[in-house]
Design a protein around this motif. Sequence first.
Motif, PDB file in Angstrom:
ATOM      1  N   THR A  41     -18.016 -30.732  12.972  1.00  0.00           N
ATOM      2  CA  THR A  41     -17.112 -31.718  12.533  1.00  0.00           C
ATOM      3  C   THR A  41     -15.992 -31.166  11.434  1.00  0.00           C
ATOM      4  O   THR A  41     -15.999 -29.927  11.150  1.00  0.00           O
ATOM      5  CB  THR A  41     -17.827 -32.680  11.910  1.00  0.00           C
ATOM      6  OG1 THR A  41     -18.332 -32.253  10.320  1.00  0.00           O
ATOM      7  CG2 THR A  41     -18.845 -33.280  12.742  1.00  0.00           C
ATOM      8  N   ALA A  42     -14.933 -31.926  11.291  1.00  0.00           N
ATOM      9  CA  ALA A  42     -13.969 -31.371  10.395  1.00  0.00           C
ATOM     10  C   ALA A  42     -14.362 -31.010   9.009  1.00  0.00           C
ATOM     11  O   ALA A  42     -13.936 -29.899   8.149  1.00  0.00           O
ATOM     12  CB  ALA A  42     -12.847 -32.519  10.065  1.00  0.00           C
ATOM     13  N   THR A  43     -15.494 -31.553   8.454  1.00  0.00           N
ATOM     14  CA  THR A  43     -16.070 -31.203   7.429  1.00  0.00           C
ATOM     15  C   THR A  43     -17.260 -30.210   7.458  1.00  0.00           C
ATOM     16  O   THR A  43     -17.788 -29.804   6.349  1.00  0.00           O
ATOM     17  CB  THR A  43     -16.880 -32.436   6.700  1.00  0.00           C
ATOM     18  OG1 THR A  43     -17.780 -33.044   7.590  1.00  0.00           O
ATOM     19  CG2 THR A  43     -15.941 -33.789   6.304  1.00  0.00           C
ATOM     20  N   GLY A  44     -17.217 -29.639   8.504  1.00  0.00           N
ATOM     21  CA  GLY A  44     -18.101 -28.426   8.742  1.00  0.00           C
ATOM     22  C   GLY A  44     -19.687 -28.864   8.958  1.00  0.00           C
ATOM     23  O   GLY A  44     -20.420 -27.877   9.327  1.00  0.00           O
ATOM     24  N   GLN A  59     -15.000 -38.205  21.927  1.00  0.00           N
ATOM     25  CA  GLN A  59     -14.255 -36.831  21.248  1.00  0.00           C
ATOM     26  C   GLN A  59     -13.385 -37.462  20.191  1.00  0.00           C
ATOM     27  O   GLN A  59     -12.320 -38.244  20.285  1.00  0.00           O
ATOM     28  CB  GLN A  59     -13.673 -36.198  22.172  1.00  0.00           C
ATOM     29  CG  GLN A  59     -14.723 -35.458  23.123  1.00  0.00           C
ATOM     30  CD  GLN A  59     -14.205 -34.386  24.114  1.00  0.00           C
ATOM     31  OE1 GLN A  59     -13.394 -33.613  23.469  1.00  0.00           O
ATOM     32  NE2 GLN A  59     -14.624 -34.175  25.209  1.00  0.00           N
ATOM     33  N   SER A  60     -13.286 -36.306  19.146  1.00  0.00           N
ATOM     34  CA  SER A  60     -12.290 -36.614  18.077  1.00  0.00           C
ATOM     35  C   SER A  60     -11.609 -35.093  18.079  1.00  0.00           C
ATOM     36  O   SER A  60     -11.986 -34.169  18.102  1.00  0.00           O
ATOM     37  CB  SER A  60     -13.150 -36.765  16.735  1.00  0.00           C
ATOM     38  OG  SER A  60     -12.142 -36.599  15.787  1.00  0.00           O
ATOM     39  N   HIS A  61     -10.146 -35.262  17.843  1.00  0.00           N
ATOM     40  CA  HIS A  61      -9.569 -34.128  18.005  1.00  0.00           C
ATOM     41  C   HIS A  61      -9.645 -33.186  16.786  1.00  0.00           C
ATOM     42  O   HIS A  61      -9.372 -32.121  16.786  1.00  0.00           O
ATOM     43  CB  HIS A  61      -7.689 -34.699  17.671  1.00  0.00           C
ATOM     44  CG  HIS A  61      -7.446 -35.351  16.571  1.00  0.00           C
ATOM     45  ND1 HIS A  61      -7.176 -34.640  15.442  1.00  0.00           N
ATOM     46  CD2 HIS A  61      -7.686 -36.375  16.326  1.00  0.00           C
ATOM     47  CE1 HIS A  61      -6.845 -35.533  14.463  1.00  0.00           C
ATOM     48  NE2 HIS A  61      -7.083 -36.841  15.049  1.00  0.00           N
ATOM     49  N   ASP A  62     -10.306 -33.622  15.676  1.00  0.00           N
ATOM     50  CA  ASP A  62     -10.418 -32.689  14.508  1.00  0.00           C
ATOM     51  C   ASP A  62     -12.153 -32.095  14.673  1.00  0.00           C
ATOM     52  O   ASP A  62     -12.484 -31.212  13.898  1.00  0.00           O
ATOM     53  CB  ASP A  62     -10.304 -33.155  13.220  1.00  0.00           C
ATOM     54  CG  ASP A  62     -11.037 -34.524  12.985  1.00  0.00           C
ATOM     55  OD1 ASP A  62     -12.177 -34.827  13.968  1.00  0.00           O
ATOM     56  OD2 ASP A  62     -10.748 -35.421  11.907  1.00  0.00           O
ATOM     57  N   GLU A  63     -12.779 -32.322  15.556  1.00  0.00           N
ATOM     58  CA  GLU A  63     -14.022 -31.692  16.056  1.00  0.00           C
ATOM     59  C   GLU A  63     -13.731 -30.481  16.848  1.00  0.00           C
ATOM     60  O   GLU A  63     -12.970 -30.362  17.884  1.00  0.00           O
ATOM     61  CB  GLU A  63     -15.059 -32.504  16.436  1.00  0.00           C
ATOM     62  CG  GLU A  63     -15.464 -33.746  15.636  1.00  0.00           C
ATOM     63  CD  GLU A  63     -16.455 -34.654  16.154  1.00  0.00           C
ATOM     64  OE1 GLU A  63     -17.060 -35.579  15.454  1.00  0.00           O
ATOM     65  OE2 GLU A  63     -16.608 -34.913  17.566  1.00  0.00           O
ATOM     66  N   ILE A  64     -14.571 -29.242  16.868  1.00  0.00           N
ATOM     67  CA  ILE A  64     -14.843 -28.134  17.530  1.00  0.00           C
ATOM     68  C   ILE A  64     -16.122 -28.432  18.305  1.00  0.00           C
ATOM     69  O   ILE A  64     -16.995 -28.447  17.918  1.00  0.00           O
ATOM     70  CB  ILE A  64     -14.557 -26.900  16.666  1.00  0.00           C
ATOM     71  CG1 ILE A  64     -13.281 -27.107  15.753  1.00  0.00           C
ATOM     72  CG2 ILE A  64     -14.897 -25.537  17.600  1.00  0.00           C
ATOM     73  CD1 ILE A  64     -13.545 -25.947  14.485  1.00  0.00           C
ATOM     74  N   TYR A  65     -15.698 -27.896  19.723  1.00  0.00           N
ATOM     75  CA  TYR A  65     -16.702 -28.191  20.744  1.00  0.00           C
ATOM     76  C   TYR A  65     -17.170 -26.687  21.301  1.00  0.00           C
ATOM     77  O   TYR A  65     -16.165 -26.114  21.765  1.00  0.00           O
ATOM     78  CB  TYR A  65     -16.392 -29.382  21.764  1.00  0.00           C
ATOM     79  CG  TYR A  65     -15.814 -30.589  21.356  1.00  0.00           C
ATOM     80  CD1 TYR A  65     -17.085 -31.365  21.016  1.00  0.00           C
ATOM     81  CD2 TYR A  65     -14.760 -30.774  21.050  1.00  0.00           C
ATOM     82  CE1 TYR A  65     -16.871 -32.520  20.391  1.00  0.00           C
ATOM     83  CE2 TYR A  65     -14.261 -31.896  20.612  1.00  0.00           C
ATOM     84  CZ  TYR A  65     -15.614 -32.864  20.256  1.00  0.00           C
ATOM     85  OH  TYR A  65     -15.191 -34.138  19.673  1.00  0.00           O
TER      86      TYR A  65
END
Length: 181
Positions: A41-44, A59-65
Amino acid sequence: VTRLLKKYIRTLLEVRQQKKLRIFDFDDTLVKTNSLIHVTTATGQKFDLTPGEYAVYEQSHDEIYDYSDFQKLIDPKVIHWTMLILQYIAEAGADAIILTARSTAIPVQQFLSDAQLPQFEVISLGSSDPMAKARYIADRINKDSLAHVEFFDDSPKNIAAVKSLQKDFPQTKIVVRHVKH
Ligand SMILES: [Mg+2]
């Protein structure tokens, strides 16, 4: 001669009208594996999703998959009813392809040879966007003049995207089969 020619053309058109392609998703449609999607997530914060959870995940644009598990075939378990259909298709010599969001076809091809199935064509899109599947199928309907498409997938988003093609292709019968668990 004209009558024969007309009959010949009619037969050709009938064959063309019957052109049918069955399209199978791979993960959670033909096989369950222990591959996970690793999310940051954006907060790590980190957590994992199964393909089934991911299929309905917003999905959220600030998450990394991280999809690296899907480069491999981890502990595959067959889903019997869809595999039976695929075996039946293989025996009948009918057309089928496997259309996967995975970025590589190699684990799927490995799975097919392990299961002693024919090497069906495997298309790896490298995208989990449901529209990527819908666009591929639309191209395929045009290219192969398909009269009938039957699509098997566990993802409700993919099912909805492919079902929505029907309005663009009134001449093609598009049947969707939602594989539920
Ligand atoms: Mg799937």
